[in-house]
Design an enzyme around this catalytic site. Structure first.
Site, PDB file in Angstrom:
ATOM      1  N   ARG A 144      26.861 -53.094  13.386  1.00 58.96           N
ATOM      2  CA  ARG A 144      25.912 -53.558  12.106  1.00 58.96           C
ATOM      3  C   ARG A 144      25.630 -55.031  12.352  1.00 58.96           C
ATOM      4  NH1 ARG A 144      28.358 -55.446   6.693  1.00 58.96           N
ATOM      5  NH2 ARG A 144      26.462 -56.622   6.350  1.00 58.96           N
ATOM      6  N   HIS A 184      21.396 -61.160   5.412  1.00 60.04           N
ATOM      7  CA  HIS A 184      22.704 -61.657   5.351  1.00 60.04           C
ATOM      8  C   HIS A 184      22.590 -62.967   5.001  1.00 60.04           C
ATOM      9  CE1 HIS A 184      26.803 -60.049   6.360  1.00 60.04           C
ATOM     10  NE2 HIS A 184      27.013 -61.249   5.959  1.00 60.04           N
ATOM     11  N   GLU A 205      25.717 -57.642   0.481  1.00 60.81           N
ATOM     12  CA  GLU A 205      26.627 -58.184  -0.704  1.00 60.81           C
ATOM     13  C   GLU A 205      25.592 -58.806  -1.677  1.00 60.81           C
ATOM     14  OE1 GLU A 205      29.995 -60.393   0.578  1.00 60.81           O
ATOM     15  OE2 GLU A 205      30.759 -58.608   1.761  1.00 60.81           O
ATOM     16  N   ASN A 254      31.849 -53.020   1.590  1.00 60.11           N
ATOM     17  CA  ASN A 254      32.667 -53.760   2.234  1.00 60.11           C
ATOM     18  C   ASN A 254      33.712 -53.892   1.371  1.00 60.11           C
ATOM     19  OD1 ASN A 254      30.529 -54.303   3.965  1.00 60.11           O
ATOM     20  ND2 ASN A 254      30.024 -56.423   3.146  1.00 60.11           N
ATOM     21  N   TYR A 259      37.661 -56.225   1.072  1.00 62.87           N
ATOM     22  CA  TYR A 259      38.801 -57.180   1.636  1.00 62.87           C
ATOM     23  C   TYR A 259      39.773 -57.314   0.679  1.00 62.87           C
ATOM     24  CZ  TYR A 259      35.392 -58.647   4.935  1.00 62.87           C
ATOM     25  OH  TYR A 259      34.255 -58.605   5.962  1.00 62.87           O
ATOM     26  N   GLU A 300      32.241 -53.215   6.169  1.00 59.50           N
ATOM     27  CA  GLU A 300      33.072 -54.542   6.475  1.00 59.50           C
ATOM     28  C   GLU A 300      34.610 -54.557   5.986  1.00 59.50           C
ATOM     29  OE1 GLU A 300      31.788 -58.546   5.388  1.00 59.50           O
ATOM     30  OE2 GLU A 300      29.752 -57.999   6.030  1.00 59.50           O
TER      31      GLU A 300
HETATM   32  C1  FCB Z   1      31.766 -61.169   3.529  1.00 62.74           C
HETATM   33  C2  FCB Z   1      30.441 -61.539   4.187  1.00 62.74           C
HETATM   34  C3  FCB Z   1      30.330 -61.780   5.719  1.00 62.74           C
HETATM   35  C4  FCB Z   1      31.911 -62.498   6.099  1.00 62.74           C
HETATM   36  C5  FCB Z   1      33.350 -61.692   5.184  1.00 62.74           C
HETATM   37  C6  FCB Z   1      34.465 -62.426   5.686  1.00 62.74           C
HETATM   38  O1  FCB Z   1      31.619 -61.179   2.107  1.00 62.74           O
HETATM   39  O2  FCB Z   1      29.709 -60.568   4.110  1.00 62.74           O
HETATM   40  O3  FCB Z   1      29.604 -62.547   6.204  1.00 62.74           O
HETATM   41  O4  FCB Z   1      31.733 -63.875   5.669  1.00 62.74           O
HETATM   42  O5  FCB Z   1      32.993 -61.681   3.998  1.00 62.74           O
END
Ligand code: FCB
Length: 451
Positions: free
Chosen positions: A75, A119, A164, A287, A289, A348
């Site tokens: 990607r 992006h 995002e 995504n 985290y 992600e």
């Molecule tokens: C996400 C972004 C990516 C990177 C990661 C750590 O929010 O999409 O570009 O910064 O975090």
């Protein structure tokens, strides 16, 4: 050994400004991130993406690394200003030719290109004309998306409009810590709607190129909790949930804005907009985290913000909590809110740690090995709970320009020496190569316990 379903897509993810460098090559126009990173005080150590990983010139080496990792998908984002240096007018042939070469190199290596059309690196010329504050930008974006997919759509079968769309207004127009560094209520509201509209217009434009191209949003999602157990923090969590998650997910999945913001957004919405935005996606890019914690903050536009996790919990260098159960919680939440979800891809997932290249030339990033074991197991947990998760993209193949954090925060499974640009796979690279090779993994004790 727990195994993934047949055909599960393993990939890595990256974005143009974070890795390409070559900011003046082949007619590329300046972007908001060139301007922002060259403005004193905006990025850590004044770092810029001028050179970054020099992926623009070294992509064959990077494709070879992906091949070695064993991924079947990559990607990446196309740089809007490489193709429309001024944001409008005629397309720059040399810019398109670069992505042509990249796509062909990927296909030759057996790797499917998944394109994200934006992006965060908006052409500066469009920002000067209002950026996401302006409705016209949404139409310029759809023209650009259509141009890219007309050129590459014969070989690229998956695309996403904007990375995002939920994070962008939050960090760039509210907190002001990302380009263009704005901070205003009207600006944030306008950006929210125009970014959503750009998503809808682009989906329509790309469908007109080839309706079989698989299109979906890529949204950063994690469960939102109050940072403290009181009414003020409860209210903050409701607002963070609305501003971070629902303000993009609701219009895409339900065709309407959440109640908390509907009235304020109404002046920007024209007839037909919500139908465009609410076109059913072919897939849903998530995504993920961390679990998020909300607190009041009078300095922010809506009086709320996300804060580091309370208490002594495991966390990454970004102060993001490490807890793979949050990913499963988020899958459950999507199903509860939106019912029948399209196939989900984790577009992600990854972690920043303070890696060091040892004197032996090895990066033994044990913490990242643990991190991936935990989260890859969580994907399996999600699948076992009935969620249709079809793929997982690692963020990121290489250490890169982490926006306002510059090169200080390292997310790569490949170490990059930013003086020599030498790439060195870390222990986590070899660990993931094993998981991908076996399409499964042994239950991993430490991370499972942490969850
Ligand atoms: C996400 C972004 C990516 C990177 C990661 C750590 O929010 O999409 O570009 O910064 O975090």
């Amino acid at each position: 050994m727990r195994r993934f379903p047949e055909g599960f897509v393993w990939g890595t993810a990256a974005s143009a400004y974070q890795i390409e460098g070559a900011v003046r090559a082949d007619g590329r126009g300046p972007t908001v991130w060139d301007t922002f990173s060259h403005t004193p005080g905006r990025t850590r150590n004044g770092d810029t993406g001028d050179v970054a990983c020099d992926h623009y010139n070294r992509y064959p080496e990077d494709v070879a690394l992906m091949q070695k990792l064993g991924v079947r998908a990559y990607r990446f984002s196309t740089g809007w200003s490489r193709i429309f240096p001024e944001g409008r007018g005629s397309a720059n042939a040399a810019g398109l030719a670069f992505y042509d070469r990249l796509v062909d190199a990927l296909l030759a290596a057996g790797i499917d290109p998944w394109i994200c059309l934006h992006h965060w690196d908006m052409p500066q010329a469009l920002e000067d004309a209002g950026g996401w504050r302006s409705r016209d930008t949404s139409y310029r974006f759809a023209d650009y998306g259509e141009t890219v997919m007309r050129r590459l759509g014969d070989r690229v079968r998956h695309s996403a409009p904007i990375n995002e769309p939920n994070v962008l207004p939050w960090v760039a127009y509210d907190a002001g810590v990302h380009a263009p560094g704005a901070h205003g209520r009207d600006e944030t509201l306008a950006a929210i709607h125009h970014i959503n509209l750009a998503h809808g217009l682009c989906v329509q434009a790309v469908r007109s190129v080839d309706a079989a191209i698989q299109q979906g949003p890529i949204i950063s999602l994690g469960p939102v909790h109050p940072a403290r157990d009181d009414a003020e923090h409860e209210r903050a969590a409701e607002w963070v949930d609305c501003l971070w998650r629902r303000v993009m997910c609701d219009p895409i999945m339900l065709g309407r804005y959440p109640e908390l913001l509907a009235e304020e957004l109404a002046p920007y919405v024209r007839s037909g907009d919500m139908e465009l935005i609410g076109q059913r996606p072919d897939y849903f890019g998530m995504n993920h985290y961390n679990r998020m914690y909300a607190a009041p903050d009078p300095d922010r536009i809506f009086g709320v913000r996300d804060v580091p996790p309370p208490g002594d919990v495991p966390r990454t260098e970004m102060q993001w909590q490490i807890d793979p159960t949050a990913m499963v919680e988020q899958f459950d939440d999507l199903k509860q809110r939106y019912g029948d979800m399209p196939p989900i891809y984790i577009t992600e997932n990854g972690a920043a740690f303070d890696d060091r290249l040892g004197p032996d030339g090895v990066v033994n990033d044990r913490n990242r090995v643990d991190f991936f074991s935990g989260y890859v197991n969580a994907v399996l947990d999600g699948i076992e709970r009935g969620h249709d998760v079809r793929g997982y993209f690692v963020w990121s193949l290489m250490d890169n320009f982490e926006w306002a954090e510059g090169y200080a925060k390292k997310f790569g499974i490949v170490h990059v020496d930013f003086d020599t640009l030498k790439r060195t796979p870390k222990a986590s690279f070899h660990h993931l190569a094993r998981i991908i090779g076996e399409n499964g993994l042994a239950e991993y004790e430490p991370a499972r316990k942490a969850g």
